[in-house]
Design an enzyme around this catalytic site. Structure first.
Site, short mmCIF file in Angstrom:
data_model
loop_
_atom_site.label_atom_id
_atom_site.label_comp_id
_atom_site.label_asym_id
_atom_site.label_seq_id
_atom_site.Cartn_x
_atom_site.Cartn_y
_atom_site.Cartn_z
N CYS A 435 8.50 10.55 5.93
CA CYS A 435 7.45 11.25 6.67
C CYS A 435 6.51 10.26 7.35
CB CYS A 435 6.72 12.23 5.77
SG CYS A 435 5.96 13.54 6.71
N HIS A 565 10.84 15.33 3.51
CA HIS A 565 10.54 14.74 2.19
C HIS A 565 11.74 14.93 1.27
CE1 HIS A 565 6.20 13.91 2.63
NE2 HIS A 565 6.25 14.89 3.51
N GLU A 567 12.39 13.62 -1.48
CA GLU A 567 12.05 13.60 -2.91
C GLU A 567 11.85 15.00 -3.47
OE1 GLU A 567 10.09 12.79 -0.42
OE2 GLU A 567 7.98 13.21 -0.80
#
Ligand code: GLN
Length: 616
Positions: A435, A565, A567
């Site tokens: 990001c 993102h 994650e």
């Protein structure tokens, strides 16, 4: 009396049950609207309420408990109830409150929802997250529409009625696949006795009464003090905390005791005596080395069995499903416990002490990969505001075998981050920009490879002559409205065939990942950037939004950035592929000639050999 305990949905009394509670006018005092399709008795509720203090790991406890029941083949879904007046977590400062976790449907929630998604391996939606702000807004808007038909609007029954409606809506909707939930797991934020969550506890008390026996199980999560000056465990704080809950009209059926060490029988006996909870339903939830061992520990203690008995759910258990789930989990636990001979040093730009919770999902994604790879990942957090030159970056990144520049907002440390990206790019160190990290890498590339010296994001320099990162068109109209206005949630990403990102995702051409940003690569620079070597290999299916980049193998072994993102979608049993790619490349590069292991080999392109990187 409103609800006869023997009333069952199937014996024809259901309509009467619904009619009795749903009125908001007329002579009745009851107000408890029920959603269409709701069948009383179909869904059971487990409510976890903290006592004594917060920070006991209520989310980890609740999600582990929910997992045990899910493993048995039951459909479970969690609900986190927050006491604060914010509508969502989007405007909360992550350095104070921990990471803002983004759901696929775009809701910005607190980090506990991440815990649920990871432990349950299940995508959640806005139905799984409730704040006082949402409830009050709904009630007040309804009042303005005349929705209460002349009644004075009160905390009880109207606000509590709105909460019960949410609970029952979630029960009907389950995980959104058309089936109702077997069990809704409710986690009440804060602790019993707080001003903010009182109406949630009251709503749950009412719900249990309306739904009848065997419908609701209250779990008091408490804390056993062990003052070092005494050297023994003391139960008084726990007793008082549980009493607080009982004063609110809630009798817990289960008490879970958080403690540093295993809780002694003496302490359990005292708690049992004061709380009307039999000894077999008091559990020691002492500290463990890893949260992943909690579900097994709970099962060994018989916590799952007690829940099934309290809620009369034994008939719904699918033993084969549980056996399969346990095999998968025990394989994972075995990897977790096994020695990890491989080591990787990973640098993440973000100051450890204040940022660990702010980057909880990155922490977890790295952990998942480390377990899968049989590698000990030594994470080094870097404060980049002190990095002012290439030399500073070199010193700070000395020994780093992989580098992540994560998401973020604000100017602080930006130039330092750019220097870290430059170091990763020019030295051929495996890199993942997430990001803001993606945007910073594009800026770095534009400055040092394209020679656009003043290239920047308009977020940090609105007057830059080379705005390689600029506001998304839809964002330009939104001045002044902060909450829930970014580009949020799950979106499709089209991957270029043959690219590194597509390879890492197992050769797929389209994936879905989650976004949270206002700025993007300025479309008019795309061609120029690509011509110089940085390829945008992940794109929006129809709009010119660049969603992932990479450097070709000839220029760098593993240099990837994502506007999304990754994650947020990593799970213990299925680690996120881009993180796997990063750490596998680091392993291979750090130990040339040594087999990085079967898990890493799957994420290493056969022809991608380590090269020295590219100089700007
Ligand atoms: N501040 C950047 C943006 O709004 C990056 C956001 C992020 O990293 N989540 O686009």
């Amino acid at each position: 009396m409103p609800s006869e305990p023997s009333v069952r949905p199937d014996d024809g009394a259901e309509e009467e049950f619904l009619a009795r509670f749903a009125r908001s006018d007329g002579p009745t005092e009851w107000y408890s609207p029920v959603p269409p399709g709701y069948r009383k008795g179909r869904t059971k509720f487990v409510a976890v309420i903290g006592t004594v203090m917060s920070g006991l790991g209520k989310g980890i406890f609740s999600s582990s408990l929910a997992k045990l029941i899910q493993d048995k083949g039951l459909l479970v879904t969690p609900l986190k109830m927050e006491g604060y007046l914010n509508i969502d977590s989007g405007t909360l400062n992550p350095y104070r409150h921990g990471e803002v976790f983004v759901l696929d449907d775009g809701l910005e929630t607190d980090m506990d929802l991440g815990t649920y998604e990871r432990i349950l391996d299940q995508d959640l939606s806005r139905r799984n997250y409730l704040t006082a702000g949402q409830i009050y807004t709904e009630v007040l808007e309804r009042e303005r529409r005349g929705g209460y038909l002349g009644r004075d609007v009160q905390m009880i029954p109207h606000v509590t009625g709105a909460v019960k409606l949410k609970l029952r809506e979630l029960a009907v909707n389950g995980i959104g696949d058309g089936r109702p939930a077997d069990v809704v797991f409710v986690e009440v934020g804060g602790t019993a006795g707080d001003y903010e969550n009182g109406f949630y506890i009251e709503a749950l008390r009412e719900l249990a009464f309306e739904e009848g026996p065997e419908s609701t199980c209250f779990v008091a999560l408490t804390y056993i003090l062990e003052p070092s000056i005494l050297g023994e465990q003391k139960s008084k704080a726990a007793q008082l905390g549980i009493k607080r809950l009982m004063e609110a009209g809630v009798q817990p059926q289960i008490v879970a005791c958080r403690a540093k060490n295993p809780v002694t029988t003496t302490v359990m006996e005292k708690i049992s005596m004061f709380s009307n909870v039999p000894m077999r339903r008091i559990f020691s939830m002492h500290d463990r080395e890893s949260i992943y061992t909690i579900p097994d520990a709970m099962r060994q203690g018989g916590l799952d069995r007690e829940i099934l008995s309290i809620l009369d759910l034994h008939d719904r258990v699918d033993q084969a499903n549980e056996d399969r789930a346990r095999v998968r989990w025990s394989e994972f636990s075995a990897r977790l416990a096994a020695p990890r001979p491989r080591r990787i040093t990973l640098a993440i730009t973000g100051k450890y002490a204040s940022l660990r919770d702010a980057y909880a999902s990155i922490d977890k994604a790295v952990e998942h990969c480390g377990i899968q790879l049989g590698a000990e990942v030594d994470v080094r957090w870097l404060e980049t505001s002190e990095i002012r030159s290439s030399r500073d970056a070199e010193v700070a990144l000395e020994g780093a075998q992989a580098i992540i520049v994560p998401g973020g907002f604000g100017t602080r440390g930006i130039e330092g981050k750019i220097l870290c990206v430059e170091h990763a790019r020019t030295r051929g160190i495996p890199f993942l920009g997430i990001c803001l990290g993606f945007q910073v890498a594009v800026i770095e590339f534009a400055r040092h490879v394209l020679g656009l010296e003043k290239a920047h994001s308009t977020e940090f320099d609105p007057r830059t002559p080379h705005p390689v990162i600029s506001e998304l068109p839809e964002q330009k109209k939104l001045e002044g409205i902060m909450g829930g206005t970014m580009r949020l949630g799950g979106q499709d990403v089209d991957l270029e065939p043959g690219s590194l990102v597509s390879f890492l995702y197992g050769g797929r051409s389209r994936v879905r990942e989650r976004f949270r940003h206002r700025y993007e690569v300025e479309p008019r620079f795309i061609e120029q950037i690509q011509a110089a070597g940085l390829r945008f290999t992940g794109r929006h299916p129809s709009q010119p939004i660049m969603q992932a980049f990479e450097l070709p193998a000839a220029m760098h072994p593993s240099f990837v950035g994502t506007q999304f993102h990754p994650e947020l979608t990593s799970r213990p049993l299925s680690p996120q592929p881009l993180f796997m790619g990063l750490l596998s490349a680091a392993l291979a590069q750090a130990n040339p000639g040594v087999d990085p292991g079967p898990a890493a080999r799957r994420f290493l392109r056969p022809h991608a050999v380590a090269v020295g990187g590219v100089r700007g």
